[in-house]
Design a protein around this motif. Sequence first.
Motif, short mmCIF file in Angstrom:
data_model
loop_
_atom_site.label_atom_id
_atom_site.label_comp_id
_atom_site.label_asym_id
_atom_site.label_seq_id
_atom_site.Cartn_x
_atom_site.Cartn_y
_atom_site.Cartn_z
N SER A 85 0.83 -1.21 0.00
CA SER A 85 0.00 0.00 0.00
C SER A 85 0.86 1.26 0.00
O SER A 85 0.51 2.26 -0.63
CB SER A 85 -0.94 0.00 1.21
OG SER A 85 -0.21 -0.09 2.42
N SER A 86 2.01 1.22 0.69
CA SER A 86 2.92 2.36 0.67
C SER A 86 3.51 2.55 -0.72
O SER A 86 3.63 3.69 -1.21
CB SER A 86 4.05 2.15 1.69
OG SER A 86 3.56 2.18 3.01
N TRP A 87 3.87 1.44 -1.37
CA TRP A 87 4.42 1.54 -2.71
C TRP A 87 3.38 2.06 -3.70
O TRP A 87 3.71 2.87 -4.59
CB TRP A 87 4.94 0.17 -3.17
CG TRP A 87 6.27 -0.20 -2.58
CD1 TRP A 87 6.53 -1.17 -1.67
CD2 TRP A 87 7.53 0.42 -2.88
NE1 TRP A 87 7.87 -1.21 -1.37
CE2 TRP A 87 8.51 -0.24 -2.10
CE3 TRP A 87 7.92 1.46 -3.71
CZ2 TRP A 87 9.86 0.11 -2.14
CZ3 TRP A 87 9.26 1.81 -3.76
CH2 TRP A 87 10.21 1.14 -2.97
N VAL A 88 2.15 1.60 -3.57
CA VAL A 88 1.09 2.06 -4.48
C VAL A 88 0.85 3.56 -4.29
O VAL A 88 0.76 4.32 -5.27
CB VAL A 88 -0.21 1.26 -4.24
CG1 VAL A 88 -1.39 1.93 -4.93
CG2 VAL A 88 -0.06 -0.17 -4.74
N ILE A 317 0.54 14.77 6.16
CA ILE A 317 0.11 14.01 7.34
C ILE A 317 -0.92 12.95 6.94
O ILE A 317 -0.86 11.80 7.39
CB ILE A 317 -0.46 14.95 8.41
CG1 ILE A 317 0.66 15.82 8.99
CG2 ILE A 317 -1.15 14.17 9.52
CD1 ILE A 317 0.18 16.92 9.92
N THR A 318 -1.85 13.32 6.07
CA THR A 318 -2.88 12.36 5.65
C THR A 318 -2.27 11.15 4.96
O THR A 318 -2.56 10.00 5.31
CB THR A 318 -3.89 13.05 4.71
OG1 THR A 318 -4.57 14.09 5.42
CG2 THR A 318 -4.92 12.05 4.20
N LEU A 319 -1.40 11.39 3.98
CA LEU A 319 -0.84 10.27 3.21
C LEU A 319 0.21 9.49 3.99
O LEU A 319 0.57 8.38 3.59
CB LEU A 319 -0.25 10.79 1.91
CG LEU A 319 -1.16 10.74 0.68
CD1 LEU A 319 -1.40 9.30 0.24
CD2 LEU A 319 -2.49 11.43 0.95
N GLY A 465 4.01 12.76 1.75
CA GLY A 465 3.35 11.91 2.74
C GLY A 465 3.46 10.44 2.39
O GLY A 465 3.62 9.58 3.27
N SER A 466 3.38 10.12 1.09
CA SER A 466 3.51 8.72 0.66
C SER A 466 4.90 8.19 1.00
O SER A 466 5.05 7.03 1.41
CB SER A 466 3.26 8.62 -0.84
OG SER A 466 1.97 9.05 -1.17
N SER A 469 5.26 7.51 4.70
CA SER A 469 4.52 6.34 5.17
C SER A 469 5.43 5.14 5.40
O SER A 469 5.10 4.25 6.20
CB SER A 469 3.42 5.97 4.17
OG SER A 469 3.97 5.47 2.96
N PHE A 470 6.58 5.09 4.72
CA PHE A 470 7.50 3.97 4.92
C PHE A 470 8.10 3.96 6.33
O PHE A 470 8.02 2.94 7.03
CB PHE A 470 8.60 4.00 3.86
CG PHE A 470 8.13 3.58 2.49
CD1 PHE A 470 8.05 2.24 2.14
CD2 PHE A 470 7.77 4.53 1.55
CE1 PHE A 470 7.62 1.85 0.89
CE2 PHE A 470 7.33 4.16 0.29
CZ PHE A 470 7.25 2.82 -0.04
N PRO A 471 8.71 5.05 6.81
CA PRO A 471 9.20 5.02 8.20
C PRO A 471 8.09 4.91 9.23
O PRO A 471 8.29 4.34 10.30
CB PRO A 471 9.96 6.35 8.34
CG PRO A 471 9.48 7.22 7.23
CD PRO A 471 9.14 6.29 6.12
N VAL A 472 6.90 5.45 8.92
CA VAL A 472 5.78 5.29 9.85
C VAL A 472 5.41 3.82 9.97
O VAL A 472 5.16 3.30 11.07
CB VAL A 472 4.56 6.11 9.38
CG1 VAL A 472 3.33 5.79 10.22
CG2 VAL A 472 4.86 7.60 9.46
#
Length: 483
Positions: A85-88, A317-319, A465-466, A469-472
């Motif tokens: 999902s992060s990659w997409v 923040i959203t993404l 944001g995308s 999302s990986f470190p999150v």
Amino acid sequence: MEGEEGGGSRPGHGRSASYESALAGRSGVGEESVEKKARSLEVAIAYGCFFILGACILLAWNAEIVAGAYFLARLERSTWETSYSSWVALTFTTGNLLFLAHANATQQGAHLGRRISGSITTIIVTVSLYIISTRIKEINPDFFFSALILCTIILAASASYLQNAVVALSASFGPTFLQAILSGQGAISVGVAGIQLIAAYTSLKPSQALTNSIPSPQIPLSLLRRALAFAEDPEPADGVRNSAFTFFLTIGCFAVFSLLAYALLLRLPLYKLVIRSNEDDSSTSKPSSSRPPQASLRAVERKIRKLGIAMFGVFAITLSVFPAVTSSILSVHEEGSGGPTWSQAAVFLPIGFMVFAVGDWTGRILPQAKFLTFTDWRALAVASAARIVFIPLFLMCNTSASAGDPYIDSDIAYLVIMLLFSLSNGYVSTLVMLAAVVEPSLEEQEVDIAATCMAFYLTSGLAFGSFISFPVRAAICHCNPFL
């Protein structure tokens, strides 16, 4: 599909003509009543066409994020199961940023009709590939992930050029039709999430267990299918595949409907009248020596930079958590424990997307109430930054990588957090955009450029944001977030 006046040049070049001015003097005195009714009908049809085209702009993005349960089932036990999902999201938003920049740079003199019809046709073809995939029981996860990323790039390009062309076309008709596009974008998120939720729920209802146990028609085992399928590959449940089939088929049908709506728009007398009026205005415009000086992009950007940073923050923040983290949050009822149907992952994930879509759309509507509107950049910056609190809140929910009981051990609490998260996303972003276009320091000819700058900040926030999302996600799984 373009017709005789299908947008060979950029509408809105020069002085834009609204449909009101184009229709002025169109009828005689004796025909006034009949002509007025005809005008109202044409305006309503044109508004509906732009509404549908606006919805189609976000159709690709919503198709990618809402079908998460199906993609997850295809990638189960693979390297990409938790990171897809992060990659997409990263692929789509980064591609959207790059393709949109190219579309804007090449808009002058572009054939808008070909961009619109070509983009929608590409969406139809790509969604058709997803439909075909639901009829194949087993697909190699690595192959499926590669195909998913490739399709995501194609959909991002299609959405970018479609957005550029539709918005440019609406400029000739006036702000009312731009509002139709924005309304369509808000409605499609709710519609797509609702379709997937209904499809998933009906596919898993106990009363349909017998129906779902009957094998659905499959693509005959061919050399291609043998190349894609292996004994160890995951086989999604029939209910998941049937749900995805219904979902993608509906998405494809809506894209076809959008193409027909555009064809109808081209054949409206109102369309031809507005385009012709706009061309006449361009040909009779003032000499370049008497025109007002062209606004500087850099100067305009400086005037709205603080608001742009606030817009960037909202979507960054959203993404950073949606959908990369939220798509991994499961019901606190264990799968197969006899819990309600809605607690199963195939239904619970679409419920989360539905809550987000409704909240975001509601947030975009709230600024229509004057007492809920404010444009002070300091207050907007605080509101944008304050949304960072949602990141730890989502991390405390029942993610698929949670060890032991989650801190927030309640499905209702998670959905309330999602509602507030989406509500603030739509509300704050709309207020920031409103503040930018009414910025007192802007000259009249700088408003359009300011809106373009804000759109760039928005898209940049999505892309950033995308990536975040990986470190999150790494904070959840304590693993390599890229795998």
